[in-house]
Design a protein around this motif. Structure first.
Motif, PDB file in Angstrom:
ATOM      1  N   MET A   1       0.833  -1.183   0.000  1.00  0.00           N
ATOM      2  CA  MET A   1       0.000   0.000   0.000  1.00  0.00           C
ATOM      3  C   MET A   1       0.880   1.249   0.000  1.00  0.00           C
ATOM      4  N   ARG A   2       1.905   1.213   0.820  1.00  0.00           N
ATOM      5  CA  ARG A   2       2.802   2.376   0.888  1.00  0.00           C
ATOM      6  C   ARG A   2       3.471   2.613  -0.462  1.00  0.00           C
ATOM      7  N   SER A   3       3.913   1.548  -1.116  1.00  0.00           N
ATOM      8  CA  SER A   3       4.554   1.670  -2.427  1.00  0.00           C
ATOM      9  C   SER A   3       3.603   2.293  -3.452  1.00  0.00           C
ATOM     10  N   GLU A   4       2.350   1.875  -3.434  1.00  0.00           N
ATOM     11  CA  GLU A   4       1.346   2.412  -4.356  1.00  0.00           C
ATOM     12  C   GLU A   4       1.121   3.900  -4.093  1.00  0.00           C
ATOM     13  N   MET A   5       0.978   4.272  -2.839  1.00  0.00           N
ATOM     14  CA  MET A   5       0.754   5.682  -2.498  1.00  0.00           C
ATOM     15  C   MET A   5       1.988   6.523  -2.819  1.00  0.00           C
ATOM     16  N   ASP A   6       3.181   5.990  -2.541  1.00  0.00           N
ATOM     17  CA  ASP A   6       4.413   6.714  -2.866  1.00  0.00           C
ATOM     18  C   ASP A   6       4.544   6.931  -4.366  1.00  0.00           C
ATOM     19  N   SER A   7       4.193   5.920  -5.146  1.00  0.00           N
ATOM     20  CA  SER A   7       4.264   6.026  -6.602  1.00  0.00           C
ATOM     21  C   SER A   7       3.327   7.117  -7.117  1.00  0.00           C
ATOM     22  N   MET A   8       2.108   7.157  -6.575  1.00  0.00           N
ATOM     23  CA  MET A   8       1.156   8.186  -7.008  1.00  0.00           C
ATOM     24  C   MET A   8       1.618   9.574  -6.600  1.00  0.00           C
ATOM     25  N   SER A   9       2.216   9.677  -5.430  1.00  0.00           N
ATOM     26  CA  SER A   9       2.718  10.969  -4.959  1.00  0.00           C
ATOM     27  C   SER A   9       3.889  11.441  -5.822  1.00  0.00           C
ATOM     28  N   GLU A  10       4.841  10.542  -6.077  1.00  0.00           N
ATOM     29  CA  GLU A  10       6.009  10.875  -6.893  1.00  0.00           C
ATOM     30  C   GLU A  10       5.616  11.323  -8.297  1.00  0.00           C
ATOM     31  N   ASN A  11       4.573  10.708  -8.861  1.00  0.00           N
ATOM     32  CA  ASN A  11       4.142  11.028 -10.220  1.00  0.00           C
ATOM     33  C   ASN A  11       3.090  12.136 -10.275  1.00  0.00           C
ATOM     34  N   GLN A  12       2.765  12.691  -9.134  1.00  0.00           N
ATOM     35  CA  GLN A  12       1.834  13.817  -9.031  1.00  0.00           C
ATOM     36  C   GLN A  12       0.555  13.575  -9.830  1.00  0.00           C
ATOM     37  N   VAL A  13      -0.088  12.443  -9.555  1.00  0.00           N
ATOM     38  CA  VAL A  13      -1.291  12.083 -10.312  1.00  0.00           C
ATOM     39  C   VAL A  13      -2.576  12.606  -9.692  1.00  0.00           C
ATOM     40  N   TRP A  14      -2.487  13.185  -8.497  1.00  0.00           N
ATOM     41  CA  TRP A  14      -3.679  13.717  -7.878  1.00  0.00           C
ATOM     42  C   TRP A  14      -3.322  14.877  -6.972  1.00  0.00           C
ATOM     43  N   THR A  15      -4.332  15.660  -6.646  1.00  0.00           N
ATOM     44  CA  THR A  15      -4.196  16.774  -5.719  1.00  0.00           C
ATOM     45  C   THR A  15      -5.308  16.646  -4.689  1.00  0.00           C
ATOM     46  N   LEU A  16      -4.987  16.769  -3.423  1.00  0.00           N
ATOM     47  CA  LEU A  16      -5.981  16.664  -2.360  1.00  0.00           C
ATOM     48  C   LEU A  16      -6.775  17.972  -2.279  1.00  0.00           C
ATOM     49  N   VAL A  17      -8.074  17.892  -2.561  1.00  0.00           N
ATOM     50  CA  VAL A  17      -8.956  19.060  -2.533  1.00  0.00           C
ATOM     51  C   VAL A  17     -10.313  18.657  -1.967  1.00  0.00           C
ATOM     52  N   GLU A  18     -11.085  19.640  -1.573  1.00  0.00           N
ATOM     53  CA  GLU A  18     -12.482  19.414  -1.216  1.00  0.00           C
ATOM     54  C   GLU A  18     -13.265  19.357  -2.523  1.00  0.00           C
ATOM     55  N   PRO A  19     -14.167  18.392  -2.688  1.00  0.00           N
ATOM     56  CA  PRO A  19     -14.959  18.361  -3.926  1.00  0.00           C
ATOM     57  C   PRO A  19     -15.913  19.551  -3.970  1.00  0.00           C
ATOM     58  N   PRO A  20     -16.196  20.068  -5.170  1.00  0.00           N
ATOM     59  CA  PRO A  20     -17.133  21.178  -5.307  1.00  0.00           C
ATOM     60  C   PRO A  20     -18.525  20.782  -4.809  1.00  0.00           C
ATOM     61  N   LYS A  21     -19.305  21.758  -4.446  1.00  0.00           N
ATOM     62  CA  LYS A  21     -20.674  21.506  -3.997  1.00  0.00           C
ATOM     63  C   LYS A  21     -21.438  20.754  -5.080  1.00  0.00           C
ATOM     64  N   GLY A  22     -22.192  19.751  -4.664  1.00  0.00           N
ATOM     65  CA  GLY A  22     -22.996  18.979  -5.606  1.00  0.00           C
ATOM     66  C   GLY A  22     -22.262  17.820  -6.251  1.00  0.00           C
ATOM     67  N   ILE A  23     -20.970  17.678  -5.987  1.00  0.00           N
ATOM     68  CA  ILE A  23     -20.179  16.576  -6.553  1.00  0.00           C
ATOM     69  C   ILE A  23     -20.029  15.486  -5.496  1.00  0.00           C
ATOM     70  N   LYS A  24     -20.397  14.260  -5.858  1.00  0.00           N
ATOM     71  CA  LYS A  24     -20.212  13.121  -4.952  1.00  0.00           C
ATOM     72  C   LYS A  24     -18.971  12.362  -5.417  1.00  0.00           C
ATOM     73  N   PRO A  25     -17.927  12.326  -4.587  1.00  0.00           N
ATOM     74  CA  PRO A  25     -16.693  11.640  -4.995  1.00  0.00           C
ATOM     75  C   PRO A  25     -16.913  10.140  -5.191  1.00  0.00           C
ATOM     76  N   ILE A  26     -16.153   9.568  -6.095  1.00  0.00           N
ATOM     77  CA  ILE A  26     -16.148   8.128  -6.343  1.00  0.00           C
ATOM     78  C   ILE A  26     -15.426   7.467  -5.172  1.00  0.00           C
ATOM     79  N   GLY A  27     -15.933   6.361  -4.711  1.00  0.00           N
ATOM     80  CA  GLY A  27     -15.255   5.615  -3.659  1.00  0.00           C
ATOM     81  C   GLY A  27     -14.057   4.869  -4.212  1.00  0.00           C
ATOM     82  N   CYS A  28     -13.224   4.374  -3.340  1.00  0.00           N
ATOM     83  CA  CYS A  28     -12.074   3.586  -3.767  1.00  0.00           C
ATOM     84  C   CYS A  28     -11.884   2.438  -2.792  1.00  0.00           C
ATOM     85  N   LYS A  29     -11.110   1.468  -3.205  1.00  0.00           N
ATOM     86  CA  LYS A  29     -10.796   0.363  -2.307  1.00  0.00           C
ATOM     87  C   LYS A  29      -9.454  -0.227  -2.702  1.00  0.00           C
ATOM     88  N   TRP A  30      -8.894  -0.963  -1.771  1.00  0.00           N
ATOM     89  CA  TRP A  30      -7.617  -1.630  -1.995  1.00  0.00           C
ATOM     90  C   TRP A  30      -7.865  -3.050  -2.481  1.00  0.00           C
TER      91      TRP A  30
END
Length: 90
Positions: free
Chosen positions: A1-30
């Motif tokens: 899990m740590r390797s997966e998260m480190d890889s995503m962080s290193e490759n800057q594939v996402w940014t931590l933000v609050e979703p806009p009003k009216g947007i329901k975020p997609i769930g995720c799982k391991w």
């Protein structure tokens, strides 16, 4: 899990933000898998973070064991996903 998260962080594939009003975020799982040799001995444990959309839409899914595959996708819209369990930042 740590390797997966480190890889995503290193490759800057996402940014931590609050979703806009009216947007329901997609769930995720391991998803976890044991890699074994020909004798059945465990060689490695792998964890992958996946979005929970395939089952809902009854999509056909193909699995590839390629790190950073997500870097090749071109999205035309913003996608919001919940933070993965065990890696929540307030």
């Amino acid at each position: 899990m740590r390797s997966e998260m480190d890889s995503m962080s290193e490759n800057q594939v996402w940014t931590l933000v609050e979703p806009p009003k009216g947007i329901k975020p997609i769930g995720c799982k391991w998803l976890f898998k044991k890699k074994t040799d020909m004798d059945g001995n465990v060689q490695a444990y792998k964890g992958r973070l996946v979005a929970k959309v395939v089952a809902f839409h009854d999509y056909e899914i193909w699995q590839m064991d390629v790190k950073t595959t997500f870097l090749n996708g071109k999205l035309e819209e913003d996608v919001y996903m919940t933070q993965p369990e065990g890696f929540v930042t307030p």
